[in-house]
Design a protein around this motif. Structure first.
Motif, PDB file in Angstrom:
ATOM      1  N   TYR A  29       0.760  -1.244   0.000  1.00  0.00           N
ATOM      2  CA  TYR A  29       0.000   0.000   0.000  1.00  0.00           C
ATOM      3  C   TYR A  29       0.796   1.302   0.000  1.00  0.00           C
ATOM      4  N   PRO A  30       1.640   1.613   0.929  1.00  0.00           N
ATOM      5  CA  PRO A  30       2.202   2.969   0.836  1.00  0.00           C
ATOM      6  C   PRO A  30       3.017   3.178  -0.433  1.00  0.00           C
ATOM      7  N   GLU A 122      -6.817   9.199   2.368  1.00  0.00           N
ATOM      8  CA  GLU A 122      -5.647   9.304   3.238  1.00  0.00           C
ATOM      9  C   GLU A 122      -5.742  10.579   4.074  1.00  0.00           C
ATOM     10  N   TYR A 123      -6.518  10.524   5.133  1.00  0.00           N
ATOM     11  CA  TYR A 123      -6.662  11.694   5.993  1.00  0.00           C
ATOM     12  C   TYR A 123      -6.563  11.304   7.464  1.00  0.00           C
ATOM     13  N   ALA A 124      -5.834  10.259   7.745  1.00  0.00           N
ATOM     14  CA  ALA A 124      -5.673   9.809   9.124  1.00  0.00           C
ATOM     15  C   ALA A 124      -4.902  10.834   9.945  1.00  0.00           C
ATOM     16  N   GLU A 125      -5.237  10.922  11.207  1.00  0.00           N
ATOM     17  CA  GLU A 125      -4.591  11.850  12.137  1.00  0.00           C
ATOM     18  C   GLU A 125      -4.181  11.071  13.382  1.00  0.00           C
TER      19      GLU A 125
END
Length: 188
Positions: A29-30, A122-125
């Motif tokens: 994935y990344p 992709e908006y994880a915090e």
């Protein structure tokens, strides 16, 4: 009839040998971005110019995760002798994605097409409080919204477009007739 001793082990090893010889399909994935379906739901993008602060999205949200603040502003008359109008001005539009269940009700009820699904995911915090995204971030996601799919060429023309075309043709015919009459009146 009793099974042969060790047949279960042989079946398991056969499965293992079959899968060992096949190519893997795992995407790292990344390093490799996934191929998303065309209408995938990621986050909600805001097209601020279309928002009239009607508050329908916030009222219909089952999770109450949309926060809207606004104020009224007086607009001068459009024509001399007209009256002043008041309109709502958007001060804050935020969505708390830690509460959102991605049902899409807010997008469906928006009468002015101000909210859209963006495929951005992709908006994880690191802190849950940072999952409340304000209107500037929602506006950034608006530009990742894909174009709507093309209409089916065999489909009926939408009634709004058909009515507008009919009115335009009628006006053009009237203008042509008026132009033809004025040409006849000016001829000696």
């Amino acid at each position: 009839m009793s099974p042969i001793p060790g047949s279960g082990l042989a079946k398991g090893l056969a499965v293992t040998l079959r899968t060992m010889t096949k190519k893997t399909v795992t995407a790292q994935y990344p390093d490799t971005q996934p191929e998303l379906p065309p209408r995938s739901r990621g986050v909600i993008g805001l097209f601020e110019e279309n928002c009239t602060v009607c508050m329908l999205c916030a009222r219909e949200c089952p999770d109450w995760c949309i926060y809207i603040d606004s104020h009224k502003e007086t607009v001068p008359p459009a024509a001399p002798g007209g009256r002043e109008r008041s309109r709502n001005v958007l001060d804050r539009f935020a969505i708390d994605f830690s509460l959102c269940m991605y049902c899409g009700i807010c997008i469906e009820v928006c009468p002015f097409d101000a909210l859209f699904w963006s495929p951005e995911f992709e908006y994880a915090e690191t802190d849950i409080h940072e999952l409340t995204h304000e209107r500037d971030k929602l506006r950034e996601w608006m530009w990742t919204v894909p174009e709507p799919p093309a209409l089916d060429p065999g489909a009926e023309e939408p009634k709004e477009i058909a009515a507008a075309r009919k009115t335009a043709e009628k006006l053009a015919a009237q203008q042509a007739q008026q132009g033809h009459q004025s040409d006849e009146g000016s001829a000696p």
